[in-house]
Design an enzyme around this catalytic site. Structure first.
Site, PDB file in Angstrom:
ATOM      1  NE  ARG A 102      -0.466  -0.218   4.952  1.00 15.55           N
ATOM      2  CZ  ARG A 102      -1.039  -0.314   6.141  1.00 15.55           C
ATOM      3  NH1 ARG A 102      -2.356  -0.221   6.232  1.00 15.55           N
ATOM      4  NH2 ARG A 102      -0.336  -0.510   7.221  1.00 15.55           N
ATOM      5  CD  GLU A 141      -1.323   4.458   9.929  1.00  9.64           C
ATOM      6  OE1 GLU A 141      -0.535   3.754   9.282  1.00  9.64           O
ATOM      7  OE2 GLU A 141      -1.662   4.184  11.090  1.00  9.64           O
ATOM      8  CD  GLU A 312      -5.698   2.327  11.880  1.00  7.32           C
ATOM      9  OE1 GLU A 312      -4.667   1.699  12.143  1.00  7.32           O
ATOM     10  OE2 GLU A 312      -6.021   2.652  10.722  1.00  7.32           O
ATOM     11  CG  HIS A 363      -2.659  -6.313  13.733  1.00  2.28           C
ATOM     12  ND1 HIS A 363      -3.724  -5.945  14.533  1.00  2.28           N
ATOM     13  CD2 HIS A 363      -1.855  -5.225  13.667  1.00  2.28           C
ATOM     14  CE1 HIS A 363      -3.560  -4.688  14.916  1.00  2.28           C
ATOM     15  NE2 HIS A 363      -2.442  -4.239  14.410  1.00  2.28           N
TER      16      HIS A 363
HETATM   17  C1  GAL Z   1      -1.894   1.019  10.886  1.00  2.00           C
HETATM   18  C2  GAL Z   1      -2.721   1.027   9.612  1.00  2.00           C
HETATM   19  C3  GAL Z   1      -3.742  -0.083   9.587  1.00  2.00           C
HETATM   20  C4  GAL Z   1      -3.090  -1.384   9.992  1.00  2.00           C
HETATM   21  C5  GAL Z   1      -2.465  -1.205  11.336  1.00  2.00           C
HETATM   22  C6  GAL Z   1      -1.830  -2.468  11.869  1.00  2.00           C
HETATM   23  O1  GAL Z   1      -0.700   1.696  10.747  1.00  2.00           O
HETATM   24  O2  GAL Z   1      -3.395   2.250   9.452  1.00  2.00           O
HETATM   25  O3  GAL Z   1      -4.276  -0.203   8.298  1.00  2.00           O
HETATM   26  O4  GAL Z   1      -2.144  -1.752   9.042  1.00  2.00           O
HETATM   27  O5  GAL Z   1      -1.475  -0.242  11.265  1.00  2.00           O
HETATM   28  O6  GAL Z   1      -1.253  -2.228  13.122  1.00  2.00           O
END
Ligand code: GAL
Length: 643
Positions: A102, A141, A312, A363
């Site tokens: 990405r 991000e 998040e 994750h």
């Molecule tokens: C963030 C991202 C998410 C996912 C997450 C995993 O940086 O925005 O899409 O990848 O990390 O920790």
């Protein structure tokens, strides 16, 4: 006040209803979707498929969830990259970065802007007034995975365009950059090269401009998305989810276009990313360091002009750090309360359910991989939801007494010219923040040049260029000020000020920097006086007209004061830093409260929160009425009382 990130496109449609119902049952109100779904929304040029997202949004809305919709520009699909390979970014070695993960685009490509505008417009038009939609997230991000700076042909073209506008003539460019040095002069803007792949270091002024240029592009790109969204969705707010410790662009500038800021909080992941010692990494491996998340909460509250979300929140182990421990039981709940204590409007977990496939299968989510069964983190989120239900709305966040000036450009400047290998801006700022928090004070970050009224103490750990706005604010400010090393050490054009550092501030601080020394690890210089400890990493030889409060071993001034303005001429070790903080807090009449290494406090309105990041108990102060938790603050626990 809780939310979750959800990917309907990852699951069979027959699961959506159960997912939505279970989110509500858990106490979740907001759901963020869509930010990586471009290949499903537009499988090929001219072929849009919104039917599935229509159905997903309806299911979520019917369940009573409020939707935050992401624009999918962090993941340009394969057909688009094949059609326009010039969209791809280039690394510093001059190699194109490939398709297959990405953020594979450069902000410099005009084609990319056009294609982004197209997909954003299509999505905004379709869902702009959807009854379930409350807000938008632009992209995902910016800058993550080192994607702010790019070194390809599109970047060179755009950089030359930017320079032409900024400097008008090559004479002015050569003058500003000092290009006479090493015969770097150019006769046309087309002679300007990218500042990578040079034999030895390239011109620092060029590099700083290259950084500013990219930073401005990120802000302009985001403004472009916001303008389209507002046209089709005027009644909804817009945010962007910033990533912690990504400092390659000015987040304040991006947020000028947003209604609120948000950031992605991975407290344990960051323990590996931040330059901690190995001992600290081990100590905080399963809890995170007690100032990592708060540092960012306070920063993004400033970036969002008082309004921020955690978009998040880490719900369990992540997959992307070199080591990925399981958080200690209680930490997911603690992090959530901590964000709320720092003023977060909403804490949204990443992600609803662990994906059993693709890059992030290791994750955690709030649910176990593939199942309708809560993970340990999911159960803690549920606990916060029930606790929140008894609280009702939380009080307003008040302005702190201490302001710390945070400056993205100072990060760029000191990366370009570290002078000592371990002069790291983010570490300096973090350590100063940590030291203040150990004394129990609340902190606001402020943008350089922002009004300082209402603060009792203003701290500039390091601001390399003093803008006219910042200078004016400091001259008007009548509280106590503490200024750190390298402040005012460079002009706009990356030159040493004619009157020597701190340049425009020299009459205020009453000092001049004559020479600087950087110190290898293991070398330290003692400091003694009203504060004591040692200088490490960086030390300045200064001449001072004000009071000298502490001196280096050789008698030169280390800490000076002119009226209420203090200057610290070194990178302080822990004890010198703590003593200096106590001195200035005292001078500003700010009450302090010495906390152990593993405990932190934070006030929100009349509520006081305490957090225990350690394995030992702590006893909360007497004579208070506890509204959550107990007087004995057990490991990984939270207590809340009324001030
Ligand atoms: C963030 C991202 C998410 C996912 C997450 C995993 O940086 O925005 O899409 O990848 O990390 O920790």
């Amino acid at each position: 006040m809780l939310g979750v990130c959800y990917y309907p496109e990852h699951w069979n449609e027959d699961r959506w209803e159960t997912d939505a119902r279970r989110m509500r049952e858990l106490g979740i109100s907001f759901v963020r979707i869509g930010e990586f779904a471009w290949s499903r929304l537009q499988p090929s040029r001219g072929n849009f498929d919104f039917a599935w997202l229509d159905r997903a949004m309806d299911v979520l809305t019917k369940a009573g969830l409020k939707i935050v919709l992401g624009t999918p520009t962090a993941t340009p699909p394969k057909w688009l990259i094949d059609e326009y390979p010039e969209i791809l970014p280039y690394d510093e070695q001059g190699r194109p970065r490939g398709f297959g993960s990405r953020r594979h685009y450069t902000f410099s490509s005009e084609t990319w802007w056009r294609e982004s505008a197209r997909i954003v417009e299509a999505v905004a038009k379709r869902y702009g007034d959807h009854p379930g939609l409350v807000g938008w997230q632009t992209d995902n991000e910016y800058g993550c995975h080192d994607t702010t700076l790019s070194f390809g042909p599109e970047d060179l073209k755009a950089f030359r365009r930017w320079l032409r506008l900024r400097y008008q003539s090559t004479e002015q460019l050569n003058e500003a950059w000092g290009s006479v040095f090493w015969s770097m002069e150019v006769a046309s803007f087309d002679d300007v090269a990218l500042p990578n792949l040079t034999v030895t270091e390239s011109n620092p002024a060029t590099r700083l401009d290259f950084w500013r240029f990219h930073s401005e592009q990120v802000a302009a790109y985001d403004a472009m998305q916001c303008e389209i969204i507002r046209r089709h969705s005027p009644d909804r707010w817009i945010t962007h989810n910033f990533m912690g410790f990504v400092l390659d662009f000015d987040h304040f500038q991006v947020a000028d276009n947003l209604d609120l800021a948000s950031w992605d909080s991975y407290p344990i992941g960051f323990v590996e990313k931040f330059p901690f010692s190995e001992a600290e990494r081990n100590r905080w491996a399963e809890t995170s360091h007690p100032d990592i998340a708060p540092f960012h909460h306070d920063l993004y509250r400033a970036v969002g002009r008082g309004r921020f979300w955690v978009m998040e929140q880490q719900p369990g182990p992540v997959n992307w750090a070199p080591w990925n421990p399981i958080p200690k039981p209680g930490m997911v709940r603690l992090w959530t309360w901590e964000a709320l204590a720092h003023g977060a409007e909403v804490v949204s977990y990443f992600r609803w359910r662990q994906a059993p496939f693709a890059q992030e299968q290791m994750h955690a989510g709030l649910n176990l991989p593939g199942l309708d069964e809560l993970s340990p983190g999911g159960r803690e989120a549920g606990q916060v939801a029930s606790e929140l239900a008894t609280f009702g709305t939380l009080p307003e966040t008040q302005t702190a007494k201490v302001a710390v000036v945070f400056d993205y450009q100072s990060y760029w400047t000191t990366v370009i010219q570290p002078q000592g290998k371990d002069f790291r801006y983010e570490e300096l700022t973090f350590r100063w923040y940590e030291s203040l928090r150990r004394l129990g004070v609340d902190i606001d970050f402020v943008r350089p040049g922002a009004p300082l009224d209402g603060y009792a103490l203003v701290i500039l750990p390091c601001v390399t260029e003093i803008s006219a706005d910042l200078e004016r604010e400091l001259r008007q400010f009548d509280g106590v000020v503490l200024i750190g090393p390298r402040t005012g050490s460079r002009t706009r054009n990356f030159t040493i000020p004619d009157n020597l550092p701190p340049g425009p501030l020299s009459d205020l601080t009453g000092h001049r920097v004559l020479q600087v020394a950087t110190l290898r690890p293991g070398l330290a210089q003692p400091v003694k006086g009203q504060v004591s400890g040692a200088a490490i990493r960086w030390r300045e030889d200064i001449e001072a007209t004000g009071d000298v409060l502490a001196r280096f071993g050789d008698g030169m001034p280390a800490l000076t004061r002119k009226e209420k303005i203090h200057y610290l001429a070194c990178w302080p070790d822990e004890s010198l830093l703590a003593a200096t903080m106590s001195l200035v807090l005292d001078a500003a009449d700010i009450p302090t409260f010495e906390l152990p290494e593993h405990v932190r406090m934070r006030r929100r309105g009349e509520l006081v929160f305490a957090f225990n990041y350690g394995a030992e108990d702590w006893t909360v102060p007497t004579g208070i009425s506890i509204v959550l938790g107990e007087r004995t603050l057990r490991p990984y626990e939270v207590a809340v009382w009324r001030a």
